[in-house]
Design an enzyme around this catalytic site. Structure first.
Site, short mmCIF file in Angstrom:
data_model
loop_
_atom_site.label_atom_id
_atom_site.label_comp_id
_atom_site.label_asym_id
_atom_site.label_seq_id
_atom_site.Cartn_x
_atom_site.Cartn_y
_atom_site.Cartn_z
N HIS A 122 74.93 25.89 32.19
CA HIS A 122 74.48 27.26 32.46
C HIS A 122 75.55 27.95 33.30
O HIS A 122 75.89 27.50 34.38
CB HIS A 122 73.14 27.27 33.21
CG HIS A 122 72.63 28.66 33.48
ND1 HIS A 122 71.84 29.35 32.58
CD2 HIS A 122 72.82 29.49 34.53
CE1 HIS A 122 71.55 30.54 33.07
NE2 HIS A 122 72.13 30.64 34.25
N CYS A 123 76.08 29.04 32.78
CA CYS A 123 77.13 29.80 33.47
C CYS A 123 76.49 30.91 34.29
O CYS A 123 75.86 31.82 33.74
CB CYS A 123 78.12 30.38 32.44
SG CYS A 123 79.44 31.38 33.17
N PHE A 124 76.65 30.85 35.60
CA PHE A 124 76.05 31.85 36.46
C PHE A 124 76.80 33.18 36.40
O PHE A 124 76.21 34.24 36.65
CB PHE A 124 76.00 31.35 37.90
CG PHE A 124 74.99 30.25 38.11
CD1 PHE A 124 73.66 30.55 38.30
CD2 PHE A 124 75.38 28.92 38.10
CE1 PHE A 124 72.72 29.56 38.48
CE2 PHE A 124 74.45 27.92 38.28
CZ PHE A 124 73.11 28.23 38.47
N GLY A 127 75.28 34.66 33.47
CA GLY A 127 73.83 34.64 33.50
C GLY A 127 73.22 34.11 32.23
O GLY A 127 72.12 34.51 31.86
N ASN A 128 73.92 33.19 31.55
CA ASN A 128 73.48 32.72 30.24
C ASN A 128 73.90 31.26 30.07
O ASN A 128 74.84 30.79 30.70
CB ASN A 128 74.09 33.57 29.13
CG ASN A 128 73.33 33.46 27.83
OD1 ASN A 128 72.30 32.81 27.76
ND2 ASN A 128 73.86 34.08 26.79
#
Length: 275
Positions: A122-124, A127-128
């Protein structure tokens, strides 16, 4: 979980703010400073060439950033057996078939509230979740972000060397630039705008190195046919040629994806063959 949800909102805003500041500094400070020489006004002048290069890098970085967000991974939760009595047959990586179970490379993300196929992480900053649909765009985003930061770092150092009449021929000059600049700033010998550019130099260096290292690590995993989620869970994947692993992620139009932001079409050929 509350902290993670807050980070999922703050991190994209932070990235967009840094991108806006970088764009403003390049367009209104660095590039205009290159036009001070009246003789360098041709179409092949360094200022115009650098401006075109920076716009190319920025357009690809932001374009792939938008595609990562828009190309959300597939929500497989509707097709899985989640207690409704519907039997789902899923094919595992080793070729066996198990009823009522998901692919071992899938993962339910609480932040996204979806089950993602070939979940990587999950890439902060976007946000996805990063999965099978947006992996190529994510790698291109990291690549062009690192190149844009490197370009801004080089041009920013050239601007500071002229503004402060200093030389970066000695590698230690950059390492000692920040402490000397802080002392000069509080003594009134350094302008606030110059101090802000110096702080941005170190920020560009950190972001550029982080994105470059993340891109290289992700490429190594792709060559091995793995995801970070599989490595973290200790899952054993079927060995395949590295060319096939690259084709699954980057597709046949890989060269087009290097030049302009395009949607990820990787993996379609493999799924059709397996069917």
């Amino acid at each position: 979980m509350l902290v993670l949800r807050l980070l999922n909102v703050v991190a994209p805003a932070y990235f967009l703010c840094i991108s806006l500041v970088t764009f403003v500094l390049q367009i209104f400070l660095f590039i205009p400073s290159m036009f001070r020489d009246p003789s360098a006004t041709s179409l092949l002048s360094p200022a115009l060439l650098h401006g075109a290069l920076f716009l190319f890098l920025s357009a690809n970085a932001l374009g792939n950033y938008v595609l990562v967000i828009q190309s959300s991974p597939e929500d497989l939760g509707k097709g899985l057996n989640l207690g409704e009595g519907t039997e789902v047959v899923a094919e595992w990586l080793d070729g066996s078939r198990s009823p009522g179970s998901a692919l071992p490379s899938t993962h339910f993300c609480r932040l996204c509230a979806r089950v993602t196929q070939r979940h990587d992480h999950h890439c902060f900053f976007t946000g996805n979740c990063i999965g099978s649909r947006n992996m190529r765009n994510f790698i291109m985003f990291c690549l062009y972000t690192s190149l844009a930061c490197l370009d801004s770092l080089v041009v920013g150092m050239a601007y500071i060397s002229v503004a402060l009449s200093m030389s970066f021929a000695n590698p230690l000059a950059f390492l000692t630039l920040l402490p000397h600049s802080i002392s000069q700033f509080f003594s009134g010998a350094l302008l606030s705008s110059e101090m802000f550019v110096i702080l941005m130099l170190y920020l560009w260096l950190g972001i550029g190195l982080a994105c470059a290292g993340f891109c290289c690590h992700q490429m190594l995993l792709i060559l091995r046919g793995q995801t970070r989620y599989q490595v973290r869970k200790g899952m054993v994947v079927r060995a395949r040629p590295w060319r096939e692993n690259l084709r699954e992620v980057f597709g046949k139009r890989w060269l087009l994806g290097l030049l302009i932001p395009v949607l990820n079409v990787g993996g379609d050929n493999r799924r059709q063959k397996e069917k």
